[in-house]
Design a protein around this motif. Structure first.
Motif, PDB file in Angstrom:
ATOM      1  N   TYR A   1       3.584 -10.463  24.724  1.00 35.80           N
ATOM      2  CA  TYR A   1       3.845  -9.376  23.798  1.00 35.80           C
ATOM      3  C   TYR A   1       3.325  -9.727  22.401  1.00 35.80           C
ATOM      4  O   TYR A   1       3.041 -10.884  22.107  1.00 35.80           O
TER       5      TYR A   1
ATOM      6  N   TYR B   1       4.265 -10.052  19.190  1.00 38.31           N
ATOM      7  CA  TYR B   1       4.792 -11.061  18.289  1.00 38.31           C
ATOM      8  C   TYR B   1       4.387 -12.455  18.771  1.00 38.31           C
ATOM      9  O   TYR B   1       3.931 -13.302  17.991  1.00 38.31           O
TER      10      TYR B   1
ATOM     11  N   VAL C   1       0.666 -13.314  18.193  1.00 44.20           N
ATOM     12  CA  VAL C   1       0.399 -13.726  16.817  1.00 44.20           C
ATOM     13  C   VAL C   1       0.828 -15.189  16.628  1.00 44.20           C
ATOM     14  O   VAL C   1       0.125 -15.997  16.020  1.00 44.20           O
ATOM     15  N   LYS C   2       2.003 -15.507  17.168  1.00 42.28           N
ATOM     16  CA  LYS C   2       2.533 -16.871  17.029  1.00 42.28           C
ATOM     17  C   LYS C   2       1.613 -17.876  17.724  1.00 42.28           C
ATOM     18  O   LYS C   2       1.333 -18.962  17.203  1.00 42.28           O
TER      19      LYS C   2
ATOM     20  N   GLU D   1      -3.449 -16.520  10.696  1.00 41.05           N
ATOM     21  CA  GLU D   1      -2.238 -15.718  10.904  1.00 41.05           C
ATOM     22  C   GLU D   1      -2.621 -14.236  10.872  1.00 41.05           C
ATOM     23  O   GLU D   1      -2.953 -13.688   9.832  1.00 41.05           O
ATOM     24  N   TRP D   2      -2.606 -13.643  12.013  1.00 37.65           N
ATOM     25  CA  TRP D   2      -2.952 -12.220  12.078  1.00 37.65           C
ATOM     26  C   TRP D   2      -1.805 -11.370  11.574  1.00 37.65           C
ATOM     27  O   TRP D   2      -0.650 -11.688  11.810  1.00 37.65           O
TER      28      TRP D   2
ATOM     29  N   ALA E   1       0.431  -8.037  11.816  1.00 37.35           N
ATOM     30  CA  ALA E   1       0.817  -7.193  12.941  1.00 37.35           C
ATOM     31  C   ALA E   1      -0.051  -5.945  12.967  1.00 37.35           C
ATOM     32  O   ALA E   1      -0.446  -5.481  14.034  1.00 37.35           O
ATOM     33  N   GLY E   2      -0.345  -5.446  11.782  1.00 36.30           N
ATOM     34  CA  GLY E   2      -1.143  -4.210  11.707  1.00 36.30           C
ATOM     35  C   GLY E   2      -2.447  -4.346  12.434  1.00 36.30           C
ATOM     36  O   GLY E   2      -2.782  -3.521  13.295  1.00 36.30           O
ATOM     37  N   SER E   3      -3.182  -5.428  12.144  1.00 30.42           N
ATOM     38  CA  SER E   3      -4.495  -5.523  12.780  1.00 30.42           C
ATOM     39  C   SER E   3      -4.356  -5.831  14.270  1.00 30.42           C
ATOM     40  O   SER E   3      -5.168  -5.374  15.078  1.00 30.42           O
TER      41      SER E   3
ATOM     42  N   TYR F   1      -1.981  -4.814  16.385  1.00 27.35           N
ATOM     43  CA  TYR F   1      -1.648  -3.632  17.196  1.00 27.35           C
ATOM     44  C   TYR F   1      -2.786  -2.626  17.220  1.00 27.35           C
ATOM     45  O   TYR F   1      -2.955  -1.893  18.178  1.00 27.35           O
ATOM     46  N   THR F   2      -3.569  -2.609  16.152  1.00 31.55           N
ATOM     47  CA  THR F   2      -4.753  -1.747  16.173  1.00 31.55           C
ATOM     48  C   THR F   2      -5.696  -2.199  17.276  1.00 31.55           C
ATOM     49  O   THR F   2      -6.210  -1.396  18.051  1.00 31.55           O
TER      50      THR F   2
ATOM     51  N   HIS G   1      -4.427  -1.389  20.669  1.00 26.44           N
ATOM     52  CA  HIS G   1      -4.642   0.029  20.946  1.00 26.44           C
ATOM     53  C   HIS G   1      -6.047   0.275  21.454  1.00 26.44           C
ATOM     54  O   HIS G   1      -6.251   0.979  22.441  1.00 26.44           O
TER      55      HIS G   1
END
Lengths: 897, 112
Positions: B25, B27, B30-31, B42-43, B45-47, B49-50, B53
């Motif tokens: 998932y 989160y 990213v971790k 460190e990504w 969240a915005g980028s 989930y884009t 998508h």
């Protein structure tokens, strides 16, 4: 700070994100889970819940940066899942919310809304009327199918001292020669306008505007033929084609085709057979007539052989160029044509001292049909309307629309303070700039749509007044037609875009944080607002100044002495320019009537037409105005004698060889009046005439042109086209009846009509009077709209300074002092606007007066008047607000908030 | 932090690689990246989930909701067959780029 609740914070955040409608609920759930994970992690490392939440939201990023990516994916999905209608409904709800907010804000600011709305409505109404006018004006002669191939032949003659005169009158043989010589010419149509033909059927006797035309007229031009055959209708020399209303005038309901109509040719009536009926000539046609006669009868109609005469120029000559040829090709060949047929004239030009290349002395050219309506440089048979009038109206409409739009922008700027918070909140809640722009433009459009509806109403109401001012006959149906609808849509879009652009572009760019922290103190804004206001008042000051000067000019023209008696002077046309004029018998018949003080006659009606003659005295050559008059002319018209004597029946030779000249004539030659007496010079047909008297200058035409050297010669038996009767000031209607009875008894075959000289003179300034009236209305509207804006600005300015005023009053300021303080700023702006307006106003006024030979001197009065009026109006607009604020109890102001 | 262009170019391959080891998932992805880079990458969240998508839309991954005992409901992503094929292709591309740098910079891997 201490009551941070994570769940509440997240719920609030969800609402913001949802409101943007970019993310699906699933996506938001996912982001929420992510935020919660992040928050837990941060809190585990010792951060507070609040700090952790803010950092997490930061991390998730401003979601609208994702918008594009998400949007692309989402719309695809919506489409494939058939949820598009739900989505659109969502958008509808959003727009609904904007609408609600807009209406609420309008209702909350009734004054602001009313000022904006009314100003815009006036602007739109004026613009709409004007666009109708321009459309009508530019539609002249556009109804002809062959309009692009149709040209009018014009000729430019060189005159003395590099002057040129263009005319559109040609000798009858010119047209056919052109057609025969140049293969590029498909058809030539000649039109000979007559001064009005006298037409009779049974008891009905009327003078009708007639034109003698070539048979091809009906096929080359697109006048709609209701009955008859276009190719044969004017072939027969005894045929006549009528317009529908002329036909009705003479035949009523009966079918006129094949019927006979009596038309006066020379001195006798002759039967013409109706071979065609045309629909009435459209108002937008330069060629106007009530009936058409065959051009082959031109010689009979003019009473002299003109058909083969190369020296008598009278006919308008229209050329239809072949579809595969260029008019320029014909233009290029025209100098050759001139040399071939008029080469022998060049010598005459040079003899009169006019030098130049052959092509410069006489120049033929083809003028496109679309230009003939507005080209004032050509002295033409077809009426010309100055394009200045159209430009003037356009300028006025743009001025007023501008002023109204500035009101909108200015009041929006003034209200910025009130709305920055709203924008801040909206943006903090996640609105993107585009949405704020959409909202502001939406409000502007809403306003302009409302204003357009009111504007169309206003336009409808003012249509009759406008028609009168513009001398048009625009119907209400035209105002409600489809094309007008598009104009309204165009205006709404234009005004909405223009008026909404400041709030949309500038206000939407505010950074929410700064706005909410109150850090926004944009100085620039005040300058822009004040600058626009100055501009607005400068525009209206220009209108006031120019309107005043134009009014002064009209009054000046009216007050000018035309040089002869115009009171109780009746003008009766005799409808005869030939020998055997009806004048003498009529004059004698009226001689015994007590209500008629005196009767005289002239070949010119005065006030309108003139005829000119080349005069040669010694080595001087110049043009003189010439009129043929009865012996009593200068006595009856009350024109003074400066030297010599009047012409008289007692001198047998007077009728042949005596002339009167005016003072200008004498001065032009360089004589004193006394020296002039007894001088001779060659006149008509080089027969010498002698000056027997010098008379005072008088205006033989209007005051637009200076008084020219003028020659009066006497011959009551020929060419007295107008009877001038001085009547008693009492019982005028009875006297007019008497004039008519006498005429009917003597000449049952000739129609009777009359006009009053003073009205004719007044008529000459009808154009100026109309311009003056229009300027007056424009001035009023522009100033009204600008003052409304000022009123609104003052209201907002006072509202912004409520606390300041309260404190000032608590500290001892008087009501008068406060009023002064509030008004001063606006008065300074209005005065500045006036000063800026001066050069432009002066220049415009000069441009408009250029057409006049007699001009009122532009002095300081209109300028001083305008500045006084604007300051007073500005004070009135501001004072109401200022006084209200000044007399208010300071406690109320300070307790507020 | 690597240049933005590099992040953009590599992100999809990195995500596909992580998912090829098993479903995961957002989160956690990213971790994982954060840990793998030693804290360099460190990504937001915005980028992420884009990107998810876009990958979902092009059929490289699929998502579903999972609710495990004692944990919050999470949306998991799984690599699809198409995603696996894409990863294979991208891997070859990255390896050839890698090969170029290795040779250019004289970083011959030593087994000792």
């Amino acid at each position: 700070m201490s009551h941070f609740d994570l769940d509440t914070a997240i719920a609030t955040w969800r609402r913001f994100v949802q409101s943007a409608r970019v993310l699906e609920p699933d996506d938001i759930d996912e982001l929420e889970a992510h935020i919660r994970d992040l928050v837990e992690e941060r809190m585990a490392t010792g951060h507070t819940a609040e700090a952790a939440f803010h950092e997490a939201v930061q991390q998730v990023g401003s979601y609208h940066r994702l918008e594009q990516d998400f949007n692309a994916v989402r719309w695809q999905k919506l489409w494939s899942e058939h949820r598009i209608t739900d989505e659109l409904r969502g958008y509808g709800a959003m727009l609904g919310n904007y609408l609600k907010v807009a209406l609420r804000s309008m209702r909350k600011q009734k004054l602001y809304t009313a000022i904006n709305g009314f100003g815009l409505a006036v602007g739109i109404a004026v613009c709409l009327l004007l666009l109708l006018f321009v459309r009508h004006e530019w539609s002249y002669d556009q109804f002809h199918t062959h309009k692009d191939r149709l040209h009018r032949l014009t000729v430019t003659y060189k005159g003395a001292e590099q002057t040129y005169a263009s005319k559109s009158a040609f000798a009858a043989p010119v047209g056919p020669a052109l057609a025969a010589e140049y293969p590029e010419v498909e058809q030539v149509v000649r039109i000979g306008y007559t001064n009005g033909s006298i037409v009779r059927r049974n008891e009905r006797l009327l003078a009708q505007a007639s034109a003698a035309v070539d048979p091809a007229f009906l096929s080359v031009f697109s006048f709609e033929l209701l009955q008859g055959d276009a190719s044969t209708a004017l072939q027969d020399p005894s045929s006549v084609v009528l317009t529908a209303s002329t036909a009705e005038r003479f035949f009523g309901e009966a079918d006129p085709m094949g019927q006979d109509l009596l038309i006066q040719v020379g001195h006798a009536f002759e039967a013409f057979t109706v071979t065609g009926v045309l629909a009435d000539v459209p108002e937008t046609s330069s060629i106007q007539f009530s009936l058409l006669l065959p051009f082959s009868r031109m010689s009979d109609l003019k009473g002299e052989p003109v058909l083969d005469n190369w020296d008598d120029s009278f006919a308008s000559t229209f050329v239809l160029v072949r579809p595969d040829a260029q008019s320029a090709a014909i233009d290029a060949k025209l100098p050759g044509f001139v040399t071939k047929y008029y080469g022998h004239w060049f010598e005459g030009f040079r003899n009169r001292g006019i030098d130049g290349a052959d092509g410069d002395l006489i120049r033929y050219s083809l003028q496109p049909l679309s230009e003939i309506r507005h080209d004032e440089s050509v002295e033409a048979n077809e009426p010309v309307r100055s394009p200045l009038f159209t430009y003037l109206l356009m300028g006025i409409a743009i001025f007023i629309l501008f002023i109204a739009c500035i009101n909108f922008v200015n009041l929006a700027i003034a209200r910025t303070a009130a709305r920055t918070k709203e924008i801040g909140v909206r943006k903090a809640m996640g609105a993107v700039r585009q949405q704020v722009m959409l909202q502001f433009w939406g409000e502007a459009f809403l306003m302009s749509i409302g204003a357009a509806i009111v504007g169309v109403g206003l336009a409808l109401l003012s249509l009759p007044v406008f028609n009168e001012l513009a001398e048009k006959n625009l119907g209400a149906d035209l105002l409600l037609s489809g094309t007008t609808l598009w104009m309204v849509v165009g205006l709404v879009l234009g005004v909405g875009l223009l008026a909404g652009s400041y709030p949309a572009l500038v206000l939407s760019g505010f950074r929410p944080v700064e706005v909410l922290r109150g850090r926004l103190r944009p100085k620039r804004r005040a300058y822009l607002g004040q600058g626009l206001m100055v501009f607005q008042f400068a525009l209206s000051a220009v209108l006031i100044i120019v309107a005043t000067i134009v009014y002064q000019q009209v009054e000046y023209l009216r007050g000018q002495d035309v040089g002869f008696d115009t009171e109780q002077m009746v003008v009766v046309p005799t409808f005869s320019a030939n020998t055997d004029t009806p004048y003498l018998r009529y004059r004698d018949a009226l001689a015994d009537e007590s209500s008629i003080i005196a009767v005289t006659g002239s070949s010119l009606p005065l006030s309108f037409f003139r005829s000119r003659q080349s005069t040669v005295i010694g080595d001087q050559r110049f043009q003189s105005a010439v009129a043929r008059v009865d012996y009593t002319f200068i006595d009856v018209m009350d024109i003074g004698l400066v030297a010599g004597r009047n012409v008289s029946v007692e001198f047998a030779t007077d009728a042949e060889s005596a002339v009167l000249v005016n003072e200008r004539f004498v001065r032009h030659v360089g004589w004193t009046p006394e020296e002039a007496i007894g001088q001779s010079f060659p006149f008509y047909d080089n027969v010498p005439v002698t000056i027997v008297g010098v008379i005072e200058d008088f205006h033989i035409t209007s005051l637009h042109t200076p008084i020219e050297p003028t020659i009066l010669h006497v011959n009551p038996t020929r060419s007295i086209g107008f009877v001038l009767a001085k009547i008693a000031p009492t019982g005028i209607p009875a006297t007019i009846d008497l004039l008519e009875q006498q005429w009917r008894t003597l000449y049952p075959d000739l129609p009777f009509s009359y006009s009053f000289m003073d009205q004719r003179v007044e008529q000459q300034y009808a154009f100026e009077a109309r311009v003056s009236a229009i300027m007056g209305y424009a001035m009023f509207l522009a100033t009204l709209v600008a003052c409304l804006g000022l009123f609104g600005m003052a209201a907002l300015s006072v509202a912004r300074r409520t606390k300041e005023i309260g404190i000032r009053k608590v500290l001892g300021a008087s009501a008068v002092g406060v009023t002064q303080m509030l008004s001063r700023q606006f008065v300074v702006l209005v005065v500045a606007a006036n000063v800026i307006a001066w050069p432009l106003a002066y220049w415009s006024a000069q441009q408009m007066m250029q057409a006049h030979a007699y001009r009122v001197a532009i002095d300081w009065t209109p300028f001083a008047l305008t500045i006084a009026v604007s300051v007073v109006l500005a004070c009135v607009a501001v004072a109401y607000q200022a006084i209200r604020a000044a007399v208010q109890n300071p406690v109320d102001a300070l307790r507020y908030e | 932090m690597p240049a933005k262009a590099l992040t953009g170019a590599s992100a999809q391959t990195i995500v596909l690689s992580i998912l090829s080891h098993g479903e995961n998932y957002g989160y956690e992805i990213v971790k994982r990246v954060y840990r793998l880079s030693g804290g360099d990458v460190e990504w937001s969240a915005g980028s992420l989930y884009t990107l998810m998508h876009r990958m979902k839309a092009s059929g490289l991954v699929e998502s579903y909701w999972v609710e495990k005992e004692g944990e919050r409901r999470r949306r998991y992503y799984r690599i699809t067959a198409k995603g696996a094929a894409s990863l294979e292709r991208e891997k070859q591309e990255w390896l050839s780029v890698h090969g170029i740098f290795v040779q250019l910079w004289g970083l011959q891997p030593s087994l000792t």
